[in-house]
Design a protein around this motif. Sequence first.
Motif, PDB file in Angstrom:
ATOM      1  N   THR A 189       0.861  -1.180   0.000  1.00  0.00           N
ATOM      2  CA  THR A 189       0.000   0.000   0.000  1.00  0.00           C
ATOM      3  C   THR A 189       0.894   1.226   0.000  1.00  0.00           C
ATOM      4  O   THR A 189       1.713   1.399   0.900  1.00  0.00           O
ATOM      5  CB  THR A 189      -0.909   0.025   1.242  1.00  0.00           C
ATOM      6  N   LEU A 190       0.744   2.051  -1.034  1.00  0.00           N
ATOM      7  CA  LEU A 190       1.565   3.248  -1.186  1.00  0.00           C
ATOM      8  C   LEU A 190       0.787   4.469  -0.707  1.00  0.00           C
ATOM      9  O   LEU A 190      -0.351   4.697  -1.150  1.00  0.00           O
ATOM     10  CB  LEU A 190       1.975   3.437  -2.647  1.00  0.00           C
ATOM     11  N   LEU A 191       1.389   5.247   0.179  1.00  0.00           N
ATOM     12  CA  LEU A 191       0.772   6.459   0.701  1.00  0.00           C
ATOM     13  C   LEU A 191       1.629   7.663   0.321  1.00  0.00           C
ATOM     14  O   LEU A 191       2.808   7.715   0.682  1.00  0.00           O
ATOM     15  CB  LEU A 191       0.636   6.398   2.216  1.00  0.00           C
ATOM     16  N   PRO A 192       1.058   8.653  -0.380  1.00  0.00           N
ATOM     17  CA  PRO A 192       1.836   9.831  -0.790  1.00  0.00           C
ATOM     18  C   PRO A 192       1.915  10.882   0.310  1.00  0.00           C
ATOM     19  O   PRO A 192       1.826  12.085   0.059  1.00  0.00           O
ATOM     20  CB  PRO A 192       1.045  10.348  -1.988  1.00  0.00           C
ATOM     21  N   ASP A 193       2.075  10.422   1.536  1.00  0.00           N
ATOM     22  CA  ASP A 193       2.028  11.293   2.707  1.00  0.00           C
ATOM     23  C   ASP A 193       3.365  11.245   3.452  1.00  0.00           C
ATOM     24  O   ASP A 193       4.088  10.249   3.419  1.00  0.00           O
ATOM     25  CB  ASP A 193       0.929  10.838   3.675  1.00  0.00           C
ATOM     26  N   ALA A 194       3.652  12.340   4.143  1.00  0.00           N
ATOM     27  CA  ALA A 194       4.735  12.349   5.113  1.00  0.00           C
ATOM     28  C   ALA A 194       4.194  11.830   6.443  1.00  0.00           C
ATOM     29  O   ALA A 194       2.980  11.792   6.666  1.00  0.00           O
ATOM     30  CB  ALA A 194       5.281  13.759   5.281  1.00  0.00           C
ATOM     31  N   ALA A 195       5.087  11.423   7.330  1.00  0.00           N
ATOM     32  CA  ALA A 195       4.705  11.082   8.699  1.00  0.00           C
ATOM     33  C   ALA A 195       5.209  12.188   9.617  1.00  0.00           C
ATOM     34  O   ALA A 195       6.252  12.796   9.363  1.00  0.00           O
ATOM     35  CB  ALA A 195       5.299   9.739   9.104  1.00  0.00           C
ATOM     36  N   GLY A 196       4.443  12.447  10.676  1.00  0.00           N
ATOM     37  CA  GLY A 196       4.829  13.532  11.570  1.00  0.00           C
ATOM     38  C   GLY A 196       4.171  13.422  12.924  1.00  0.00           C
ATOM     39  O   GLY A 196       3.476  12.440  13.225  1.00  0.00           O
ATOM     40  N   ALA A 197       4.371  14.455  13.726  1.00  0.00           N
ATOM     41  CA  ALA A 197       3.822  14.472  15.078  1.00  0.00           C
ATOM     42  C   ALA A 197       2.311  14.670  15.092  1.00  0.00           C
ATOM     43  O   ALA A 197       1.632  14.227  16.019  1.00  0.00           O
ATOM     44  CB  ALA A 197       4.497  15.569  15.903  1.00  0.00           C
ATOM     45  N   ARG A 198       1.798  15.357  14.064  1.00  0.00           N
ATOM     46  CA  ARG A 198       0.363  15.625  13.954  1.00  0.00           C
ATOM     47  C   ARG A 198      -0.072  15.454  12.516  1.00  0.00           C
ATOM     48  O   ARG A 198       0.682  15.786  11.585  1.00  0.00           O
ATOM     49  CB  ARG A 198       0.034  17.062  14.416  1.00  0.00           C
ATOM     50  N   SER A 199      -1.289  14.985  12.322  1.00  0.00           N
ATOM     51  CA  SER A 199      -1.841  14.889  10.974  1.00  0.00           C
ATOM     52  C   SER A 199      -2.307  16.262  10.509  1.00  0.00           C
ATOM     53  O   SER A 199      -2.803  17.064  11.308  1.00  0.00           O
ATOM     54  CB  SER A 199      -3.012  13.902  10.936  1.00  0.00           C
ATOM     55  N   GLY A 200      -2.137  16.528   9.213  1.00  0.00           N
ATOM     56  CA  GLY A 200      -2.531  17.817   8.666  1.00  0.00           C
ATOM     57  C   GLY A 200      -1.613  18.220   7.526  1.00  0.00           C
ATOM     58  O   GLY A 200      -0.914  17.389   6.952  1.00  0.00           O
ATOM     59  N   PRO A 201      -1.563  19.511   7.209  1.00  0.00           N
ATOM     60  CA  PRO A 201      -0.679  19.982   6.139  1.00  0.00           C
ATOM     61  C   PRO A 201       0.761  20.125   6.631  1.00  0.00           C
ATOM     62  O   PRO A 201       1.016  20.338   7.817  1.00  0.00           O
ATOM     63  CB  PRO A 201      -1.267  21.339   5.762  1.00  0.00           C
ATOM     64  N   GLY A 202       1.690  20.009   5.710  1.00  0.00           N
ATOM     65  CA  GLY A 202       3.099  20.202   6.025  1.00  0.00           C
ATOM     66  C   GLY A 202       3.841  20.731   4.817  1.00  0.00           C
ATOM     67  O   GLY A 202       3.270  20.867   3.726  1.00  0.00           O
ATOM     68  N   VAL A 203       5.110  21.049   5.006  1.00  0.00           N
ATOM     69  CA  VAL A 203       5.946  21.565   3.923  1.00  0.00           C
ATOM     70  C   VAL A 203       7.179  20.678   3.798  1.00  0.00           C
ATOM     71  O   VAL A 203       7.908  20.465   4.777  1.00  0.00           O
ATOM     72  CB  VAL A 203       6.367  23.025   4.171  1.00  0.00           C
ATOM     73  N   LEU A 204       7.406  20.167   2.600  1.00  0.00           N
ATOM     74  CA  LEU A 204       8.583  19.371   2.295  1.00  0.00           C
ATOM     75  C   LEU A 204       9.565  20.235   1.512  1.00  0.00           C
ATOM     76  O   LEU A 204       9.205  20.829   0.497  1.00  0.00           O
ATOM     77  CB  LEU A 204       8.190  18.147   1.473  1.00  0.00           C
ATOM     78  N   HIS A 205      10.806  20.314   1.978  1.00  0.00           N
ATOM     79  CA  HIS A 205      11.844  21.053   1.270  1.00  0.00           C
ATOM     80  C   HIS A 205      12.503  20.097   0.271  1.00  0.00           C
ATOM     81  O   HIS A 205      13.200  19.167   0.661  1.00  0.00           O
ATOM     82  CB  HIS A 205      12.875  21.596   2.255  1.00  0.00           C
ATOM     83  N   LEU A 206      12.260  20.336  -1.003  1.00  0.00           N
ATOM     84  CA  LEU A 206      12.779  19.455  -2.040  1.00  0.00           C
ATOM     85  C   LEU A 206      14.228  19.777  -2.372  1.00  0.00           C
ATOM     86  O   LEU A 206      14.627  20.939  -2.447  1.00  0.00           O
ATOM     87  CB  LEU A 206      11.951  19.575  -3.320  1.00  0.00           C
ATOM     88  N   ASN A 207      14.987  18.727  -2.580  1.00  0.00           N
ATOM     89  CA  ASN A 207      16.331  18.818  -3.128  1.00  0.00           C
ATOM     90  C   ASN A 207      16.260  18.128  -4.485  1.00  0.00           C
ATOM     91  O   ASN A 207      16.333  16.905  -4.582  1.00  0.00           O
ATOM     92  CB  ASN A 207      17.328  18.119  -2.193  1.00  0.00           C
ATOM     93  N   ARG A 208      16.082  18.916  -5.530  1.00  0.00           N
ATOM     94  CA  ARG A 208      15.857  18.349  -6.859  1.00  0.00           C
ATOM     95  C   ARG A 208      17.055  17.542  -7.350  1.00  0.00           C
ATOM     96  O   ARG A 208      16.901  16.540  -8.046  1.00  0.00           O
ATOM     97  CB  ARG A 208      15.546  19.466  -7.859  1.00  0.00           C
TER      98      ARG A 208
END
Length: 240
Positions: free
Chosen positions: A68-87
Amino acid sequence: MRPLHGRGLDRIYQAFVGPGDLAIDVGAHVGDRLAAFRRLGARVIAMEPNATLFRVLAWLHGRDSGVTLLPDAAGARSGPGVLHLNRANPTVSTMSDSFVEAARATAGWRSQVWNEPVAVSVLTLDDVIARHGPPAFIKIDAEGVEPDILTGLSRLPPAVSFEITTMARAAGLAALDRTLALGCNRFKFSLGESHRFLQPNWIDGAAMRSFLTALPEHTNSGDVYGVTDDWTPRTRPSSG
């Protein structure tokens, strides 16, 4: 995937997952750990918020009913977050501002650039487990976010691993403290991509803290493996 790399992964993970088990792969990247879990017979929940890497996972594993593939990050709380991409080096994309800052001051990391923030969805591990069932093992590789991810977990599975980098050592030590609070009591360490344990025997939390604190900066990274009293080895773990 390189055959020796794959065999090394199978060797180190065979003590933690086997047929019928569930593994959660947090920061699945391009799926080498995921593939090892599947070769060992485990079902896998794979979390990867980087859209480029998620497309690779979907291409490689999207038709596997055991994944099962989830396109989500894991964190302390569920909700929106910001991922800093290194292209240029997408596997070190991170949600940790302090990780990015530490890289700027660390030899060997200064050339890395995180220049594209993207909005992502964040789930706690508690939410993932509530939806998909309890795992036998959780692997966490999230570039300095490991303590936050473990904060979103209220009950530890029998075994867990998390990455530590020497440039963000405080995050690794905080993750160790969280696993101790959740009930881990024995630990081993695997350096880099060696897929072998440096300790022949399991050590306690105080000994692992001393070991991690003393790690030379040039060792760069490795993975801490922790187990609880509920853990039973699937096969004899390799001390390598």
